[in-house]
Write an enzyme that holds these catalytic residues in place. Sequence first.
Site, mmCIF file in Angstrom:
data_model
loop_
_atom_site.group_PDB
_atom_site.id
_atom_site.type_symbol
_atom_site.label_atom_id
_atom_site.label_comp_id
_atom_site.label_asym_id
_atom_site.label_seq_id
_atom_site.Cartn_x
_atom_site.Cartn_y
_atom_site.Cartn_z
ATOM 1 N N CYS A 114 -37.223 -2.251 97.207
ATOM 2 C CA CYS A 114 -36.689 -3.573 97.490
ATOM 3 C C CYS A 114 -37.672 -4.603 96.943
ATOM 4 O O CYS A 114 -38.800 -4.728 97.422
ATOM 5 C CB CYS A 114 -36.510 -3.697 98.995
ATOM 6 S SG CYS A 114 -36.560 -5.354 99.627
ATOM 7 N N ASP A 165 -52.678 -20.663 60.611
ATOM 8 C CA ASP A 165 -53.937 -20.626 59.901
ATOM 9 C C ASP A 165 -53.583 -20.090 58.525
ATOM 10 O O ASP A 165 -52.533 -19.490 58.351
ATOM 11 C CB ASP A 165 -54.871 -19.670 60.659
ATOM 12 C CG ASP A 165 -56.198 -19.543 59.979
ATOM 13 O OD1 ASP A 165 -56.662 -20.552 59.432
ATOM 14 O OD2 ASP A 165 -56.771 -18.441 59.996
ATOM 15 N N ASP A 186 -55.567 -15.149 62.395
ATOM 16 C CA ASP A 186 -55.898 -13.725 62.265
ATOM 17 C C ASP A 186 -56.990 -13.316 63.241
ATOM 18 O O ASP A 186 -57.450 -12.187 63.232
ATOM 19 C CB ASP A 186 -56.291 -13.379 60.836
ATOM 20 C CG ASP A 186 -57.560 -14.088 60.419
ATOM 21 O OD1 ASP A 186 -58.051 -14.933 61.181
ATOM 22 O OD2 ASP A 186 -58.066 -13.791 59.329
ATOM 23 N N CYS A 235 -38.853 -7.250 99.319
ATOM 24 C CA CYS A 235 -39.915 -6.815 100.235
ATOM 25 C C CYS A 235 -41.252 -6.813 99.512
ATOM 26 O O CYS A 235 -42.284 -7.165 100.087
ATOM 27 C CB CYS A 235 -39.660 -5.411 100.768
ATOM 28 S SG CYS A 235 -37.950 -5.108 101.189
#
Length: 673
Positions: free
Chosen positions: A12, A385, A566, A15
Site C-alpha cells: 500500500c 558546450d 562533456d 501506507c
Amino acid sequence: MKTNWYLHGLNCANCALKIEEELKQHPLVEEAAIDPVRFRLVVKSKEAQIASIIEEIVYRHESHVEVRREALERESFPVPKLLIVSLVLFAASFFFEGHFKTALAMGAYFFGGHRVIQAAARTFFTRDVFNENFLMTLATFGAIYLGEFAEAAAVMLFFEIGEYFQDLAVERSKKSISALMDLRCDRARVERNGEVIEVDPAEVSPGEILLVVPGERVPIDSVVWQGETTLDTSSMSGEAMPVYVEEGSDVLSGSINRTHAVKLKTVKTYQDSALARVLEMVENASLKKAPTERFITRFARYYTPAVVVAALLLVLIPVFFFAQAFEVWLYRALIFLVVSCPCALVVSIPLAFFAGIGTASAHGILIKGGSDLEMLASIETIAFDKTGTLTEGRFALQEILAEPGIDADDMLEMAAYAESLSSHPIAQSLVKAYGKVIDHTRLGSMREFSGSGVHAEVGGREVRVGKSGFVGADDNLPGIHVSVDAEYWGSFVVEDAIKKSAASTIDKLKKMGREILLLSGDASVHVEQVADALGIEKFYGGLLPDEKVRHIEEIARMKKVLFVGDGINDAPVLAASDVGVAMGGVGSDAALEAADIVLISDEIDKLPKAIEISHRTKRILFQNIIFAIGVKVLVMILGAAGIANMWLAVFADVGVALLAVLNSLRVFFDRSA
Ligand code: AMP
C-alpha cells in the site's frame, strides 16, 4: 550513517508514505525517504539501534510487513482462494431470495473481506485510523446496517479483486522495468597466484587480471590485457552496435562479452567503475521525488480526512437541520467513504516516474530523479558546450605556425612537456603529436588554468600554452598559442570535427520550440564556425568557467535552462542550470556528481529523446490526476444527489486505481517513447 531497508509484504503506497512521514518526525532520524514503487527505505541516522525504531513504526502501521536489509523477489501471485469462494457465493446469491440470499451475500462478504476487516481491526486503536481498510470496513458495515447485504459484499469483493489486479500489474511491470535497469554483477573471476578464482567484485584491486567469458558482464572498468572480442555495450550506452576490442582497448564495466574469452586488466576499483556508479544512480532515482509526487503526498494527507468529514456532514446536516430520513443520507455518506482513498494517485504517480526513468535508462539516458525527469519537459533554453559536446572533442594537430626564428619542433616539444600532465583533449593532442617519451625530470612546476591553458616550467624555462590572451598575445586569436619566457613563439592549429548527429539534434530541438545557445571557452572565431555550421544564432566564445556560470544564472532568472557539457571543467555550470546534462560522463566523478542527467554514450541525439520521454511522462501524470480526481468528485456529487450507488463508488475507487496504474505503464511499454 545511511542505511537501506526493504519493507517486504507492504503493498500500500499510501501506507508507505505515512511510514516515511512518521520516520521523518522521529527525533533520532535525520533523513528518511521511501521509494513507493519498490518499497525501499533509506534512513540516515546516527543511532545504532535504528532497526528497532524502523520496525516499531512499520509494525504500528502494517503489522504483517517484514523489515529486511536485502530485497526479496516476490515470485508468484496466487489468486487468493477465499476470494474465489467469495465470488462463487456472490454469484449464487442472485439465484435465491430471502434469508438464503442474505446468507450467501454475507458469506461472500466475510470470505472476500476478511483481510480488510482484520487489517482495520489492527489499526483501530492507532493514530492512523483513517486508512483504506478501516474506511472500507466502516462503509460496508454501514451497508449491512441498512440491509444492503449484496452491496456490502460487492464493495468488499470488488475492492479486493481490484487490489489484486493492481498488485499484479505493479509487480509485473516493476520486474520488467527493474530487469532493464538491473546491471548487477555479483562476481568477478580474478587471476591470483596462477589460479582463477571467483570473488566479490568489490574485493578486486586496480591492476589485477580478470577473466571474462562470453555471456558475462564486465564488472570493473579495465583495458584488454590478452585476447580480442566483441562487446555489447547497449545496457551502458543504449547503442545496439557491438564494439570490437583488442589488446590495449578500454573496456567500460557493464558491457557484456559476446564472442571470446578475454583477460582484462582492471584500471579502477569496483566502487569507482562506471557500472557501480550507474547502479547507485538508478537505485536512488525513485527517492528523489518530483514536485508532482510531493503534491500527491500532500494531497493524500488532506484528501481522506476531508472526504470523511464531508461524509459526516452529509448525514448530520440533512438529518438534524432538515429532518430528512437518516437511512437515505447514511447510504449517500457511505459512498463518500468508499471513494475516500487517494490510492489511484498514490500508486500510479510514482509508478509513472519509475517507468519514465526506466525507459530513459534503456536508451542510455540516466536520470537522477523524478524531479529532473519532470523539469526536463519545462525547459525553454538549451545551452550547449562546444568541445566534446557538439564536436568530437578529439583534437588533432593540423599545423604549426611558428614565429620567425623559432624552430617548430622545439615549439612542439616545449608545449608537449608543459601539457604532459593535463587531461584536456587539446593537451593530449599536442602530446600525441610530439610522439616521444616525456622525461618528467625536465618538468618543474605545472599549473593548469581551467578554460585558459597551462603554465609550466620546462627545463628551467617558463612555458605558457593556451588561449592567445593567456600567453600574452592579442586576445581572441584562433589556435592554441605558446610563449616561452614571456616571448611569443607561435600557435598550433588543432581541429576538432563536428559530431555527425549534432546538426539533426539541434534541428529537432528547435522544432520542439527550444531556444538554442552555444557557450564555449574556445576562441570566438572557432565558436562562430561551429555555430554557423549548425544553425545556432546565439553563441558566446572565450568564456571562462565562471563566466559560463554567470551566463547560465542570468538565463535561469527568466527561463528554465538546461546545460549540456562533456563534464570536463563543467561541474559548476552543470550545477547552476535547472537541468545539467553530462555526456559520456560515467567516467568523470565531478560530472556525475553535478549532473542531473547523464548520457552514457557520447551521442547528443539522446537529448531530444529524453525530452520526449519527459513530455510523455508528464502527459500521463496529468491524465491520471484529472481522471482520478475527476471521477471521484463526480461520484461524490452523484452520490450526494442520490444518483450513484456503492457499486459505482467501488469502481471509482479500485477501477480508477487500476486504470491509472495501467495508464502509467504506457510510459514504459510504448517503447517508441
Ligand atoms: P575549455 O573551457 O576547457 O574548453 O577551454 C577553453 C579554451 O581554453 C580552449 O579552447 C583552449 O583554447 C584553452 N585551453 C584550456 N585548457 C587548455 C590546455 N590544457 N591547453 C591549451 N589550451 C587550453
